[in-house]
Design a protein around this motif. Structure first.
Motif, PDB file in Angstrom:
ATOM      1  N   VAL A 181       1.080  -0.880  -0.195  1.00  0.00           N
ATOM      2  CA  VAL A 181      -0.486   0.135  -0.171  1.00  0.00           C
ATOM      3  C   VAL A 181       0.474   1.040   0.348  1.00  0.00           C
ATOM      4  CG1 VAL A 181      -2.140   1.782   1.414  1.00  0.00           C
ATOM      5  CG2 VAL A 181      -1.661  -1.655   1.228  1.00  0.00           C
ATOM      6  N   PRO A 182       0.749   1.656  -1.240  1.00  0.00           N
ATOM      7  CA  PRO A 182       2.174   3.102  -1.311  1.00  0.00           C
ATOM      8  C   PRO A 182       1.303   3.731   0.074  1.00  0.00           C
ATOM      9  CG  PRO A 182       0.733   2.932  -3.014  1.00  0.00           C
ATOM     10  CD  PRO A 182       0.240   1.608  -2.672  1.00  0.00           C
ATOM     11  N   ALA A 183       2.481   4.800   0.233  1.00  0.00           N
ATOM     12  CA  ALA A 183       2.364   6.014   1.586  1.00  0.00           C
ATOM     13  C   ALA A 183       0.923   6.950   0.921  1.00  0.00           C
ATOM     14  CB  ALA A 183       3.899   6.439   1.453  1.00  0.00           C
ATOM     15  N   GLN A 184       0.473   7.506   1.643  1.00  0.00           N
ATOM     16  CA  GLN A 184      -0.081   8.573   1.611  1.00  0.00           C
ATOM     17  C   GLN A 184      -0.082  10.197   2.274  1.00  0.00           C
ATOM     18  OE1 GLN A 184      -2.726   7.729  -0.668  1.00  0.00           O
ATOM     19  NE2 GLN A 184      -2.240   5.691  -0.942  1.00  0.00           N
ATOM     20  N   PRO A 185      -0.324  11.119   1.558  1.00  0.00           N
ATOM     21  CA  PRO A 185       0.216  12.435   1.987  1.00  0.00           C
ATOM     22  C   PRO A 185      -0.432  12.526   3.339  1.00  0.00           C
ATOM     23  CG  PRO A 185      -0.571  12.212  -0.329  1.00  0.00           C
ATOM     24  CD  PRO A 185      -0.950  11.242   0.290  1.00  0.00           C
ATOM     25  N   THR A 186       0.087  12.847   4.250  1.00  0.00           N
ATOM     26  CA  THR A 186      -0.478  13.026   6.250  1.00  0.00           C
ATOM     27  C   THR A 186      -0.777  14.603   5.805  1.00  0.00           C
ATOM     28  OG1 THR A 186       2.254  13.166   6.519  1.00  0.00           O
ATOM     29  CG2 THR A 186       0.896  10.544   6.960  1.00  0.00           C
ATOM     30  N   ILE A 187      -1.634  14.647   6.594  1.00  0.00           N
ATOM     31  CA  ILE A 187      -2.163  16.311   7.281  1.00  0.00           C
ATOM     32  C   ILE A 187      -1.032  16.322   8.460  1.00  0.00           C
ATOM     33  CG2 ILE A 187      -3.769  17.839   8.602  1.00  0.00           C
ATOM     34  CD1 ILE A 187      -5.907  15.729   6.988  1.00  0.00           C
ATOM     35  N   PRO A 188      -0.490  17.928   8.248  1.00  0.00           N
ATOM     36  CA  PRO A 188       0.321  18.099   8.893  1.00  0.00           C
ATOM     37  C   PRO A 188      -0.631  17.919  10.574  1.00  0.00           C
ATOM     38  CG  PRO A 188       1.073  19.872   7.358  1.00  0.00           C
ATOM     39  CD  PRO A 188      -1.035  18.557   7.284  1.00  0.00           C
ATOM     40  N   LEU A 189       1.453  17.586  12.160  1.00  0.00           N
ATOM     41  CA  LEU A 189       0.863  17.835  12.773  1.00  0.00           C
ATOM     42  C   LEU A 189      -0.377  19.182  13.283  1.00  0.00           C
ATOM     43  CD1 LEU A 189       0.120  16.053  15.249  1.00  0.00           C
ATOM     44  CD2 LEU A 189       2.734  16.685  16.172  1.00  0.00           C
ATOM     45  N   LEU A 190       0.451  20.660  13.008  1.00  0.00           N
ATOM     46  CA  LEU A 190       0.032  21.462  13.561  1.00  0.00           C
ATOM     47  C   LEU A 190      -1.519  21.325  13.366  1.00  0.00           C
ATOM     48  CD1 LEU A 190       3.441  23.991  12.991  1.00  0.00           C
ATOM     49  CD2 LEU A 190       2.029  22.900  15.201  1.00  0.00           C
ATOM     50  N   GLN A 191      -1.254  21.261  11.812  1.00  0.00           N
ATOM     51  CA  GLN A 191      -2.541  21.232  11.385  1.00  0.00           C
ATOM     52  C   GLN A 191      -3.583  20.513  12.331  1.00  0.00           C
ATOM     53  OE1 GLN A 191      -2.643  20.968   7.108  1.00  0.00           O
ATOM     54  NE2 GLN A 191      -5.571  20.908   6.942  1.00  0.00           N
ATOM     55  N   GLN A 192      -3.982  19.488  12.279  1.00  0.00           N
ATOM     56  CA  GLN A 192      -4.537  19.057  13.365  1.00  0.00           C
ATOM     57  C   GLN A 192      -4.446  19.474  14.515  1.00  0.00           C
ATOM     58  OE1 GLN A 192      -3.937  13.958  13.335  1.00  0.00           O
ATOM     59  NE2 GLN A 192      -1.889  14.889  11.344  1.00  0.00           N
ATOM     60  N   ILE A 193      -3.250  19.274  15.197  1.00  0.00           N
ATOM     61  CA  ILE A 193      -4.002  20.335  17.083  1.00  0.00           C
ATOM     62  C   ILE A 193      -4.894  21.919  15.896  1.00  0.00           C
ATOM     63  CG2 ILE A 193      -2.946  21.460  18.089  1.00  0.00           C
ATOM     64  CD1 ILE A 193      -0.665  19.153  17.394  1.00  0.00           C
ATOM     65  N   ALA A 194      -5.050  22.144  15.201  1.00  0.00           N
ATOM     66  CA  ALA A 194      -5.488  23.844  15.142  1.00  0.00           C
ATOM     67  C   ALA A 194      -7.251  23.202  14.868  1.00  0.00           C
ATOM     68  CB  ALA A 194      -5.194  24.590  13.657  1.00  0.00           C
ATOM     69  N   THR A 195      -7.060  22.174  14.735  1.00  0.00           N
ATOM     70  CA  THR A 195      -9.272  21.730  14.869  1.00  0.00           C
ATOM     71  C   THR A 195      -9.792  21.916  16.113  1.00  0.00           C
ATOM     72  OG1 THR A 195      -8.774  19.021  15.041  1.00  0.00           O
ATOM     73  CG2 THR A 195      -8.468  20.689  12.863  1.00  0.00           C
ATOM     74  N   LEU A 196      -8.712  21.678  17.109  1.00  0.00           N
ATOM     75  CA  LEU A 196      -8.859  22.144  18.299  1.00  0.00           C
ATOM     76  C   LEU A 196      -9.516  23.460  18.736  1.00  0.00           C
ATOM     77  CD1 LEU A 196      -6.331  19.348  20.098  1.00  0.00           C
ATOM     78  CD2 LEU A 196      -8.897  19.211  19.368  1.00  0.00           C
TER      79      LEU A 196
END
Length: 386
Positions: A181-196
């Protein structure tokens, strides 16, 4: 459903078992390594902290690696952590082994979910991910009684021998049956935390932290609680833990059904009230095995009914960032495990073990307040969640 999905579920079961298996063999490890029970309990806290904060970081760092290859690497590292646990001559070495196990376990769980989603048809994706989480849930509720039984009859180190053997089987199955299963683009960590930044979303995530903090303030030290208050034998304690685990599996189904039937927020409120009640009743239920089992069944069912209810509530509250929120919720769950195990360890070293149940009940009440707050935020913005 293809064979690969069940192999991934097996991988999460094997990896997840190690997280809480310590709780069933606390006294054995403490006596062997000559440390306090509370100190051994911190091994659960360390594991969960590394998992909570390490998962998003490690997944981001390995985003370019083929998923099957990454899963094999993680499982091999996990095997190494188990071998180190087997031969740990002291507490420090076992602590290092737990860090290795937690880091590798976090990758196994997240990558398994990703691969499940990528290796089945779109219409089967939800069920595939559900099977993966069944493997993880089964490991969490069955790991403690498994460790207790094996530790009692063969020594605590043999628990890790068993997990090592299962790890080897898992690695072989991954290499033989799973596709690349090829690697997939990941959402940057800071962008994830920003949703909080949303108070509503943050308060929902806080439910998981507080609820699991309360749960593991008691559960990590459930064996010494039962020994101190009822004088139960190890075999009887294993039976109680197995019943708790069975109640947890049923509770997970109840949580999913109730969320679909009545809405996530309503289910959460009811489950939290019942969970707090069971924790407050626990010290009074030790008069007989019958009363104990009644409370334990309610306790086990409610604590595991909450996870699918909270995840359903999150998905409906934040449809645009549902994937991010569900991923972060896994980290918040483990943060609660770490905080609860740490808090419980402090309490059990300085206060009667029954104190843990009262503190745990208070934490669950705080989770209820957080749930009510999230509901108020929903009403204030006039949005419908269910």
């Amino acid at each position: 459903m293809n064979l690969g999905i069940f192999i991934l579920a097996f991988a999460t079961f094997v990896a997840g078992t190690v997280e809480l298996v310590i709780a069933g063999i606390l006294n054995m490890i403490a006596e062997d390594l000559q440390v306090s029970v509370g100190t051994v309990g911190q091994l659960v806290s360390i594991f969960s902290l590394v998992f909570a904060f390490g998962a998003p970081i490690l997944i981001a760092l390995t985003s370019r690696v083929d998923r099957r290859k990454l899963l094999c690497i993680a499982m091999t590292t996990f095997l190494g952590g188990n071998v180190l646990s087997i031969f740990s001559p002291n507490y420090t070495t076992l602590l290092i082994a737990r860090i290795i196990l937690a880091a590798s376990c976090s990758i196994v769980v997240v990558v398994s979910v990703t691969m499940a989603a990528k290796t089945v048809a779109v219409e089967l994706r939800g069920r595939a991910i559900g099977i993966i989480f069944m493997g993880l849930s089964a490991s969490l509720v069955l790991g403690v009684p498994l460790g207790t039984i094996v530790g009692e009859h063969f020594g605590w180190r043999m628990t890790f021998v068993l997990v090592s053997m299962l790890s080897v089987i898992c690695i072989a199955a991954i290499m033989k049956f799973l596709p690349k299963v090829p690697a997939q683009p990941t959402i940057p960590l800071l962008q994830q935390i920003a949703t909080l930044k949303s108070k509503k979303i943050a308060s929902i995530q806080l439910i998981s932290v507080l609820e699991l903090t309360g749960h593991f303030t008691v559960y990590t030290y459930f064996t010494p609680f039962l020994q101190t208050t009822m004088g139960l034998s190890t075999n009887m304690i294993s039976t109680v833990l197995l019943i708790f685990g069975a109640a947890g599996i049923v509770g997970g189904w109840i949580g999913g059904w109730a969320s679909d039937r009545f809405g996530g927020v309503r289910a959460i409120l009811v489950f939290l009230v019942l969970l707090a009640t069971s924790l407050f009743l626990l010290p009074y239920a030790t008069g007989s095995i019958t009363s104990l089992l009644i409370v334990v069944i309610l306790y086990g069912a409610m604590v595991w009914a909450l996870s699918p209810a909270v995840q359903s509530y999150l998905a409906r509250s934040a449809p645009d960032s549902a994937d991010i929120q569900l991923g972060l919720n896994t980290s918040f769950l483990h943060l609660g495990v770490a905080l609860g195990s740490g808090l419980g360890g402090f309490l059990v070293d300085y206060y009667p073990v029954t104190t843990n149940t009262w503190v745990a009940g208070i934490m669950v009440v705080l989770a209820l307040f957080s749930a009510i707050y999230s509901l108020m935020k929903k009403r204030s913005t006039a949005t419908s969640l269910n």
